[in-house]
Structures are given as structure tokens and as C-alpha cells.
Design a protein around this motif. Structure first.
Motif, short mmCIF file in Angstrom:
data_model
loop_
_atom_site.label_atom_id
_atom_site.label_comp_id
_atom_site.label_asym_id
_atom_site.label_seq_id
_atom_site.Cartn_x
_atom_site.Cartn_y
_atom_site.Cartn_z
N ILE A 1 -8.19 -0.09 -3.68
CA ILE A 1 -8.37 -1.48 -4.08
C ILE A 1 -9.47 -1.51 -5.13
CG2 ILE A 1 -8.99 -3.80 -3.30
CD1 ILE A 1 -8.04 -2.79 -0.45
N THR A 2 -9.08 -1.76 -6.36
CA THR A 2 -10.06 -1.74 -7.46
C THR A 2 -10.71 -3.10 -7.68
OG1 THR A 2 -8.21 -2.07 -9.01
CG2 THR A 2 -8.99 0.18 -8.66
N MET B 1 4.02 4.69 0.50
CA MET B 1 4.42 4.03 -0.74
C MET B 1 3.26 3.26 -1.36
SD MET B 1 5.19 2.43 2.21
CE MET B 1 6.80 3.15 2.52
N SER B 2 3.40 2.93 -2.65
CA SER B 2 2.40 2.10 -3.30
C SER B 2 2.63 0.64 -2.92
CB SER B 2 2.47 2.25 -4.83
OG SER B 2 2.10 3.56 -5.21
N ALA B 3 1.56 -0.12 -2.91
CA ALA B 3 1.62 -1.50 -2.41
C ALA B 3 2.43 -2.43 -3.29
CB ALA B 3 0.20 -2.05 -2.25
N ASP B 4 2.68 -2.03 -4.55
CA ASP B 4 3.44 -2.89 -5.47
C ASP B 4 4.74 -2.24 -5.93
OD1 ASP B 4 2.33 -0.91 -7.00
OD2 ASP B 4 1.39 -2.26 -8.46
N ASP B 5 5.22 -1.23 -5.21
CA ASP B 5 6.44 -0.52 -5.60
C ASP B 5 7.66 -1.26 -5.04
OD1 ASP B 5 8.27 1.26 -6.53
OD2 ASP B 5 7.59 2.97 -5.34
N ASP B 6 7.88 -2.47 -5.58
CA ASP B 6 8.92 -3.34 -5.04
C ASP B 6 10.33 -2.84 -5.38
OD1 ASP B 6 6.75 -4.81 -4.27
OD2 ASP B 6 7.09 -6.46 -5.68
N LEU B 7 10.49 -2.12 -6.48
CA LEU B 7 11.81 -1.64 -6.85
C LEU B 7 12.32 -0.63 -5.83
CD1 LEU B 7 11.58 -1.22 -10.74
CD2 LEU B 7 12.81 -2.97 -9.44
N ALA B 8 11.49 0.31 -5.43
CA ALA B 8 11.89 1.32 -4.46
C ALA B 8 11.88 0.78 -3.04
CB ALA B 8 10.99 2.54 -4.56
N HIS B 9 11.02 -0.21 -2.79
CA HIS B 9 10.85 -0.74 -1.43
C HIS B 9 10.83 -2.27 -1.50
CE1 HIS B 9 9.79 3.38 -0.31
NE2 HIS B 9 8.94 3.37 -1.33
N PRO B 10 11.99 -2.89 -1.68
CA PRO B 10 12.02 -4.36 -1.86
C PRO B 10 11.48 -5.15 -0.68
CG PRO B 10 14.25 -3.45 -1.59
CD PRO B 10 13.32 -2.29 -1.78
N TRP B 11 11.42 -4.55 0.49
CA TRP B 11 10.89 -5.26 1.67
C TRP B 11 9.38 -5.47 1.58
CZ3 TRP B 11 7.40 -1.87 3.49
CH2 TRP B 11 7.64 -0.50 3.28
N ARG C 1 -17.59 6.86 -3.42
CA ARG C 1 -16.52 7.10 -4.40
C ARG C 1 -15.69 5.84 -4.66
NH1 ARG C 1 -12.08 11.67 -3.30
NH2 ARG C 1 -13.92 12.65 -2.40
N TYR C 2 -15.32 5.17 -3.57
CA TYR C 2 -14.53 3.93 -3.69
C TYR C 2 -15.21 2.86 -2.83
CZ TYR C 2 -11.05 7.03 -5.73
OH TYR C 2 -10.42 7.95 -6.53
N PRO C 3 -15.77 1.85 -3.44
CA PRO C 3 -16.63 0.91 -2.70
C PRO C 3 -15.89 -0.04 -1.77
CG PRO C 3 -16.48 0.28 -5.01
CD PRO C 3 -15.84 1.61 -4.90
N ASN C 4 -14.65 -0.40 -2.06
CA ASN C 4 -13.98 -1.45 -1.29
C ASN C 4 -13.29 -0.87 -0.06
OD1 ASN C 4 -14.73 -3.42 -3.20
ND2 ASN C 4 -13.00 -2.90 -4.49
N LYS D 1 -4.14 3.55 -8.69
CA LYS D 1 -4.41 4.92 -8.30
C LYS D 1 -5.89 5.23 -8.54
CE LYS D 1 -2.64 9.63 -8.71
NZ LYS D 1 -1.59 10.50 -9.32
N GLY D 2 -6.54 5.85 -7.55
CA GLY D 2 -7.97 6.11 -7.66
C GLY D 2 -8.30 7.10 -8.76
N VAL D 3 -9.22 6.74 -9.61
CA VAL D 3 -9.57 7.59 -10.75
C VAL D 3 -10.37 8.82 -10.32
CG1 VAL D 3 -9.48 5.70 -12.41
CG2 VAL D 3 -11.64 6.23 -11.25
#
Length: 251
Positions: free
Chosen positions: A147-148, A58-68, A162-165, A106-108
Motif C-alpha cells: 500500500i503506497t 493475486m494483485s488487488a486490482d487485477d480485475d481482468l484475471a479475477h473479476p470477482w 521498508r514499507y511504512p503502511n 509493487k514494492g520498489v
């Protein structure tokens, strides 16, 4: 060394703690594994000497689908406030970053998938957990969110083109890694079957049995000592990173 009790948050049934759990136990830790989608989380971190948050689809901020996800981020924030040794892995790292004020998107440049290497940054060479890692540690990627923006008080410990962090520390002892160190060949083969769209980002042959066996042997060689250092950190036998000096503004 006392036996540290670690809270293990497993966000996804498909991403168990795997070999990492064995490494932590072998190093002397006691594990309390919780799956927030099916069981309750503790209200606080009293009685725990460390916290590990694993990955998930899941996405880290998808609280609606995963309220926990909300109480998971709250516990991570509590760990930061209490300077509790913490390790976030993939999704866990993203949740840690958001809890501290960072940003995940989402990674560009598309997903990162398969065995890879990351490069240590200068700050890693004096870090209690990262100093003894090789210059370019073996890792395993399987993610499309990244993590942008790191939190303002984070220290970058490892990067990739590609993704520094890729790895960071917040405060003295909270760590996030945007890759997996806990997987097995069977687990990642199951991921590949469940999410075939991700496979276009993998190198040819990346999920063949022999390739995965070698990749996970390399992971164990690199990250089992890291897990042992985390247990020592949680037990108080390893000193956390030095606090950043505070500079007064120039007048």
C-alpha cells in the motif's frame, strides 16, 4: 454477549483462515466462509456483524484475471459505509485500501517475506484493537505488492522501515494489516514451494520447521487476544474508536 456472525472472504484456496478461524470461534463468533472464485458472495451485508477478508496471490486490482475482485471491493466499501467491523489481511488490506481511495503498487524495495516485527504508532495506543498489543508485535510477511498511499481518512497504526503502511484503521472500525496472522507453518512452506522467486527476500533458515514453529507460536500469543477483541467489537461489547472531530476551516 450475543453471537456475532462474520462474513469471511477467502480470495485464494491457498490461504485459508487457519488458526484465526479457531480464535474467532473460540471468542464466540459464527463464521460464514466464502471463496469468491468458486462460490457466490452475498449481495449485501445484512445479517452480518463483521467482515474479514483474507490474503491471496493475486494483485488487488487485477480485475481482468479475477473479476470477482470487483464485488469483494464493493462489499468492503459497503462495510465502510455501514461502519461494520472489518479486518483485511494482506491482500484483504490492499483491497480495503483501494476501496477507500488508497493506492497499491509493487514494492520498489522488493518483497517482504518471513517472520518479522512491526512497530506501533502513537495512534495505536488508544485504539480499541491495537492498544493492548506489544510495542513491536510479531507478524508474518509474504507479499510483493504494498500500500503506497493510504486513504485520506485512514489512521496509521503500525509501521516498518521498508514499507511504512503496515496496519491502519479507516473510520471507526475498519482495519487493514499488510501481514499475515492466520497462517500455519505448513501453509507458508507451501507458498514458498509455489513461489520460489519470493524466497530470495527471506533470511537464511526462515522457512525451517523449527523457525516456523516458533514464529507461529509467537503469532498466536500476540494475535489470538486481538481476534477476541475483534469479536467483542462485532458483538457490540467493545466500543469502536472515537470519530475524528471535524474542524471548520479558518476564516
Amino acid at each position: 454477549m450475543t453471537t456475532p456472525r462474520l462474513l469471511i472472504i477467502q480470495p485464494d484456496q491457498t490461504d485459508p483462515i487457519g488458526p484465526l478461524g479457531d480464535w474467532l470461534i473460540d471468542a464466540g463468533a459464527e463464521l460464514d466462509i466464502r471463496l469468491p472464485s468458486t462460490s457466490s458472495l452475498p449481495d449485501d451485508l445484512d445479517g452480518y456483524q463483521g467482515l474479514v477478508c483474507l490474503g491471496g496471490g493475486m494483485s488487488a486490482d487485477d480485475d481482468l484475471a479475477h473479476p470477482w475482485l470487483v464485488p469483494v471491493r464493493r462489499l468492503l466499501d459497503t462495510a465502510l459505509l455501514q461502519t461494520l467491523p472489518t479486518l483485511g489481511i494482506c491482500l484483504g488490506a490492499q483491497l480495503l485500501a483501494i476501496a477507500a481511495g488508497g493506492q497499491v503498487e509493487k514494492g520498489v524495495h522488493g518483497p517482504e517475506v518471513g517472520a518479522s516485527l512491526v512497530a506501533k504508532k502513537d495512534a495505536a495506543w488508544t485504539d480499541p484493537l491495537f492498544a493492548e498489543l506489544p510495542l513491536m508485535p510479531d507478524v508474518f510477511h509474504f507479499h510483493e505488492d504494498v500500500i503506497t498511499r493510504l486513504p485520506g481518512n485512514a489512521v496509521l497504526l503500525a509501521s516498518a522501515p521498508r514499507y511504512p503502511n503496515q496496519a491502519f484503521r479507516i473510520g471507526r472500525c475498519a482495519y487493514g494489516v499488510q501481514f499475515h496472522i492466520e497462517t500455519t507453518a505448513e501453509v507458508v512452506q507451501a507458498w514458498a514451494k509455489d513461489v520460489p522467486d519470493m524466497m530470495s527476500a527471506a533470511k537464511p533458515g526462515a522457512f525451517e520447521a523449527a523457525t516456523l514453529a516458533q514464529a507461529h507460536a509467537d503469532l498466536a500469543e500476540t494475535w489470538q487476544p486481538f481476534a477476541a477483541r475483534f469479536v467483542r467489537l462485532a458483538a457490540g461489547a467493545l466500543q469502536p474508536a472515537a470519530a475524528k472531530p471535524r474542524h471548520l476551516p479558518l476564516t
